[in-house]
Design an enzyme around this catalytic site. Structure first.
Site, PDB file in Angstrom:
ATOM      1  N   LYS A 581       5.655  42.317 -42.791  1.00 40.57           N
ATOM      2  CA  LYS A 581       5.884  41.498 -41.082  1.00 40.57           C
ATOM      3  C   LYS A 581       6.737  42.514 -40.339  1.00 40.57           C
ATOM      4  CE  LYS A 581       3.754  38.009 -41.347  1.00 40.57           C
ATOM      5  NZ  LYS A 581       2.783  38.474 -41.181  1.00 40.57           N
ATOM      6  N   THR A 582       6.246  43.534 -40.200  1.00 39.56           N
ATOM      7  CA  THR A 582       7.469  44.505 -39.096  1.00 39.56           C
ATOM      8  C   THR A 582       6.784  44.722 -38.639  1.00 39.56           C
ATOM      9  OG1 THR A 582       6.795  46.514 -41.220  1.00 39.56           O
ATOM     10  CG2 THR A 582       9.117  44.892 -41.258  1.00 39.56           C
ATOM     11  N   GLY A 583       5.488  44.567 -37.799  1.00 35.28           N
ATOM     12  CA  GLY A 583       4.220  44.728 -37.125  1.00 35.28           C
ATOM     13  C   GLY A 583       3.665  46.164 -37.549  1.00 35.28           C
ATOM     14  N   SER A 678      10.329  35.707 -41.074  1.00 31.62           N
ATOM     15  CA  SER A 678       8.742  36.107 -40.252  1.00 31.62           C
ATOM     16  C   SER A 678       7.849  36.079 -41.714  1.00 31.62           C
ATOM     17  CB  SER A 678       8.801  37.155 -39.380  1.00 31.62           C
ATOM     18  OG  SER A 678       7.358  37.478 -39.856  1.00 31.62           O
ATOM     19  N   TYR A 782       2.349  42.800 -27.271  1.00 29.90           N
ATOM     20  CA  TYR A 782       1.363  43.451 -26.032  1.00 29.90           C
ATOM     21  C   TYR A 782       0.166  43.722 -26.653  1.00 29.90           C
ATOM     22  CZ  TYR A 782       4.963  45.661 -22.961  1.00 29.90           C
ATOM     23  OH  TYR A 782       5.757  46.228 -22.092  1.00 29.90           O
ATOM     24  N   LYS A 797      -0.712  36.617 -35.949  1.00 28.98           N
ATOM     25  CA  LYS A 797       0.442  37.893 -35.938  1.00 28.98           C
ATOM     26  C   LYS A 797       0.787  37.643 -34.467  1.00 28.98           C
ATOM     27  CE  LYS A 797      -1.664  40.153 -39.149  1.00 28.98           C
ATOM     28  NZ  LYS A 797      -0.689  40.472 -40.562  1.00 28.98           N
ATOM     29  N   ARG A 799       3.143  34.639 -34.335  1.00 28.91           N
ATOM     30  CA  ARG A 799       3.199  33.491 -34.764  1.00 28.91           C
ATOM     31  C   ARG A 799       4.142  32.830 -33.688  1.00 28.91           C
ATOM     32  NH1 ARG A 799       2.054  34.662 -40.508  1.00 28.91           N
ATOM     33  NH2 ARG A 799       0.098  33.953 -40.972  1.00 28.91           N
ATOM     34  N   LYS A 800       4.131  31.180 -33.306  1.00 28.57           N
ATOM     35  CA  LYS A 800       5.543  31.014 -32.561  1.00 28.57           C
ATOM     36  C   LYS A 800       5.859  29.999 -33.722  1.00 28.57           C
ATOM     37  CE  LYS A 800       3.414  31.930 -28.845  1.00 28.57           C
ATOM     38  NZ  LYS A 800       3.910  32.985 -29.138  1.00 28.57           N
TER      39      LYS A 800
END
Ligand SMILES: Nc1ncnc2c1ncn2[C@@H]1O[C@H](COP(=O)(O)OS(=O)(=O)O)[C@@H](OP(=O)(O)O)[C@H]1O
EC number: 2.8.2.8
Length: 852
Positions: A581-583, A678, A782, A797, A799-800
């Protein structure tokens, strides 16, 4: 020299005749060899009787206590480069004892932690260091030894002048020394008292003259009326037990035995004791494979049976040679005498134990599954026809091929056709250094380490022994072969049929080494089934059960026995470690736009990640991992494995380093509180029951009174955010220059900048990501620009979800404060830039401290 040549000639002429009588051969060899100085030195003129000092109850206790691998020895050495220190270190490591080696002239390190002793025994490479220690350090050491009943072992080289008598140690330098004898003493356990050797190496020894000392070994100087017997190894049984050896460690092979015994007797709780049992199996590979002139005759087979009888009587029970058969070569290639030899082997088959080799002696890694099965069936049909009993479920392949590196098809066919359950190899993890040879279990087959004995396929003649026959003798007389038996609780030896023909070097070698072992040790040699041996071994060393895969392309021997159809390079050059969950998906997706990047195939099992190095797939073997990348044809591309579970895994750093030590590692560091939230949302989205039931605040508030699933969830949520702790685990293996800590918060805000840093780290040709990425105001992240459209990452990826509560934020800030401070320290130490969020936090902390 002339006499030696003459002897060799006579020996050659009469050798054929001597084959008729093995005993006569050995006898005559002895006479000739004594004449020319070739016969091994006697194992001891004073070989002790069977009775030993060991009390039965002590022996029984030892049988059930294996060496505890967690126990550690502190070795205080002259320097880390000293040969002598390295020799002690190597010895301890070959006994699987953990060692911390430190320069003895430095301060004593922390010896205990939270009331627990860190070291079970202390060794001084040179005694003078102990006496030269300042009083503060010596006091520290002695208090520790007293508090934890830890003993000290000193080596006292005779050429070393130190001020004796100051600390009550009375010594004398003596030279020369002969008749070295081990004396009855409670310290001797593996070493046998009464064993004696005439010629002692080394010119000057330290003799101990304190009357309060117990003598462990004596040696004699002088002649006639001047004969004097000195104590050259002594033991002091005071509050601190101390053991003194009157020379350096490597000056005499017996010191190895004494060190083993001293470690047992002096270690806290006897934690460094090993069992006295030694399991032995002698494999004769390729019993029918050999050219005419090197095969067995009837007399050779009879000699093997005779020797078995002698060994069973004198050295070990139930012994039978373990014969490997490649049936195709049965009665092939030999002359008439040798064909009779093959026939006799079958006639007396029950005198031996048998195992299947490969039918035509082909290397298994060259064969596919059906070829392997066919060959095994042919071998099996032959064994059935000749009523060869096969009940050991053990096999070894020709040329060590297929076991390690693993040829999956060999394991499969072995199980299917022969029900093989145990094998052995000398190649795991590598042939050398032998002290690191290990076992492992793969695909249900237990692989034991295999030992060499100094005899190879072409070692057939006494006087043609590679490097001279003396080399073999020194291996027997306290040298490498002797040590192999002493060091390893389970020894499986590889020999070849030819070693049993001609000069029958194998029979000679093992008989001689058993003589030495019996004379100098109390070890009990046992032969049992390979399955029992494997059970025993993995009980003793359970930490070896899981294999560790190395790159076969980095070891020439491994490469040779690896399928030519397999290609090197199908492994990652770059690993994105996570954390979750860090991208990491965004980073991988963007990097994939670069022509020089090749990402791994998507795994259907773990959210598209391989997770090979951290999960169960590791046990599927190396080929499974390699299949994530196509056979490489362009060495300019960088292959990436992105698995976000690697970062906090206990296993992944070691596994990764073993396989891809030059890989570059990328860690994405997102502010850890944000990451934790997250991750919690991710669990909810994946319908984790506990995450669905409890709010994030409730998860964070969980304590020891909470239900287990909630406590576990909290732990898994917070643990990966202990960034410094996990990075340090990776830095135990990889140099910091191979690690990039990229900023996860920056990746969200300004991926182009992060990608520029990553490209530089990977030495990639610069790609202008500003052209390729575009911000999507709806997604608020992005995305990739594709034909004037935006291709964003999937729903999972970005998420709201609603913002975390103030309470949760405060909790997380305080929870991670210490971890973040450690990360600042670590990054400064390894000269890495701080991520933006960490820079801000540390600035904030500094400001707060100033106000206070
Ligand atoms: N460009 C872009 N698009 C979408 N998402 C982005 C992007 N950049 C970073 N992120 C953040 O990545 C978070 C998911 O992280 P991972 O890909 O590492 O998750 S996983 O561990 O692989 O499941 C994801 O977490 P959530 O916001 O909680 O969904 C995002 O915050």
């Amino acid at each position: 020299m002339e006499l030696r040549k003459l002897c060799q000639k006579v020996l050659f002429i009469i050798r054929k005749k001597l084959f008729k009588n093995f005993r006569l051969l050995i006898g005559l060899l002895a006479v000739f060899s004594i004449l020319i100085g070739y016969w091994p030195p006697s194992p001891g003129d004073g070989c002790p009787s069977e009775k030993t000092y060991l009390k039965d109850d002590f022996r029984g206790w030892m049988e059930n206590h294996s060496m505890n691998a967690d126990n550690k020895v502190l070795l205080l050495a002259e320097s880390s480069l000293s040969h002598e220190a390295i020799s002690i270190l190597n010895t301890l490591e070959s006994w699987k004892i953990r060692v911390k080696m430190l320069a003895a002239d430095k301060n004593i390190p922390t010896l205990a932690h939270r009331g627990r002793a860190k070291y079970s025994a202390i060794i001084f490479q040179k005694i003078k260091r102990y006496y030269l220690m300042d009083s503060w350090n010596r006091k520290l050491l002695e208090t520790y030894c007293q508090d934890f009943s830890v003993g000290i072992i000193f080596f006292t080289p005779g050429n070393e002048s130190f001020k004796n008598n100051i600390y009550g140690l009375q010594t004398q330098i003596v030279t020369p020394v002969y008749d070295y004898t081990l004396v009855k003493n409670p310290l001797l356990r593996i070493s046998k008292h009464g064993a004696k050797i005439k010629k002692v190496p080394g010119n000057s020894w330290t003799a101990f003259t304190n009357t309060s000392f117990q003598t462990v070994a004596t040696a004699t100087t002088g002649k006639g009326e001047n004969i004097k017997t000195w104590t050259v190894a002594a033991f002091e049984d005071r509050i601190i037990k101390k053991f003194y050896i009157g020379n350096s460690f490597s000056s005499f092979w017996v010191h190895r035995l004494l060190l083993m015994d001293a470690l047992c007797y002096l270690s806290a709780d006897r934690s460094l004791c090993t069992t006295l049992k030694r399991y032995v199996l002698i494999d004769v590979d390729d019993i029918f494979v050999g050219k005419q002139g090197s095969r067995l005759t009837e007399e050779d087979v009879e000699a093997m049976i005779k020797v078995q009888t002698v060994w069973n009587r004198d050295y070990l029970n139930n012994f039978k040679f373990n014969l490997g058969f490649s049936a195709y070569w049965y009665m092939e290639q030999g002359d008439s005498e040798e064909i009779k030899g093959d026939q006799l082997l079958i006639k007396v088959k029950d005198q031996f134990q048998w195992f299947p080799h490969m039918y035509k002696h082909t290397q298994p890694h060259k064969l596919n599954l059906s070829e392997l099965e066919n060959y095994m069936l042919l071998n099996k049909a032959w064994a059935r026809k000749h009523n060869i009993k096969f009940d050991t479920f053990y096999s070894v392949p020709p040329h060590h091929s297929g076991v390690y590196p693993v040829h999956k098809e060999l394991y499969e066919s072995w199980k299917k056709i022969w029900n093989i359950q145990v094998t052995s190899t000398e190649e795991y993890p590598h042939l050398r250094p032998s002290k690191f040879r290990r076992g492992f279990i793969h695909s249900g087959i237990r692989v034991l380490p295999r030992q060499t004995c100094g005899l190879y396929t072409h070692t057939v003649k006494l006087f043609e022994y590679p490097g001279g026959f003396r080399r073999l003798l020194s291996s027997i007389a306290g040298g490498e072969l002797f040590r192999t038996f002493v060091d390893n609780p389970v020894s499986i030896f590889m020999t070849h049929m030819s070693n049993y023909g001609r000069d029958r070097l194998a029979l000679y070698t093992f008989t001689a080494v058993f003589d030495w072992l019996k004379c100098w040790t109390n070890l009990k040699f046992i032969q049992t089934s390979p399955i029992n041996m494997a059970n025993y071994y993995f009980n003793l060393f359970p930490e070896e059960i899981d294999p560790i895969w190395f790159d076969p392309c980095k070891d020439q021997r491994h490469f040779k026995i690896w399928s030519s159809k397999k290609s090197c390079g199908q492994l990652p050059d770059v690993i994105i470690l996570g954390p979750q969950k860090t991208g990491t998906t965004a980073l991988l997706t963007f990097l994939d736009l670069h022509k020089s990047i090749k990402v791994s195939k998507k795994s259907p099992n773990h959210f598209e990640e391989t997770q090979f190095l951290s999960g169960k797939d590791y046990f599927n073997g190396l080929d499974f991992y390699r299949s994530y990348w196509p056979p490489q044809n362009n060495s300019d591309t960088l292959q990436i494995d992105k698995s976000s579970t690697y970062f906090h895994s206990e296993l992944a750093p070691r596994r990764a380093y073993a396989l891809v030590p030059s890989a570059k590692l990328i860690v994405l560091a997102l502010e850890p509180g944000e990451r934790a939230y997250s991750w919690y949302q991710h669990q909810r989205a994946h319908k984790d029951r506990t995450a669905e039931t409890y709010t994030f605040d409730e998860v964070l508030e969980a304590d020891e009174t909470s239900m287990k699933s909630l406590r576990d969830l909290k732990k898994h949520c917070l643990n990966p955010g202990h960034y410094s702790q996990h990075i340090e685990k990776w830095l135990l293996f990889y140099p910091s220059s191979q690690l990039l800590l990229a900023d996860g918060n920056e990746l969200k805000r300004n991926p182009v900048k992060t990608l520029q840093i990553v490209q530089e780290f990977l030495d990639l040709e610069t790609l202008d990501f500003a052209e390729l990425l575009v911000y999507d105001p709806v997604k608020q992240f992005y995305c990739v620009r594709e034909n004037n459209k935006k291709k964003c990452l999937g729903k999972s990826k970005g998420r709201k979800y609603e913002e975390m509560s103030q309470r949760a934020r405060q909790f997380l800030n305080s929870y991670y404060k210490k971890h973040n401070a450690n990360l600042v320290r670590l990054l400064k130490k390894i000269s890495k830039e701080l991520p933006s969020w960490l820079e801000a936090l540390s600035q904030q902390n500094e400001d707060e401290e100033k106000i206070v």
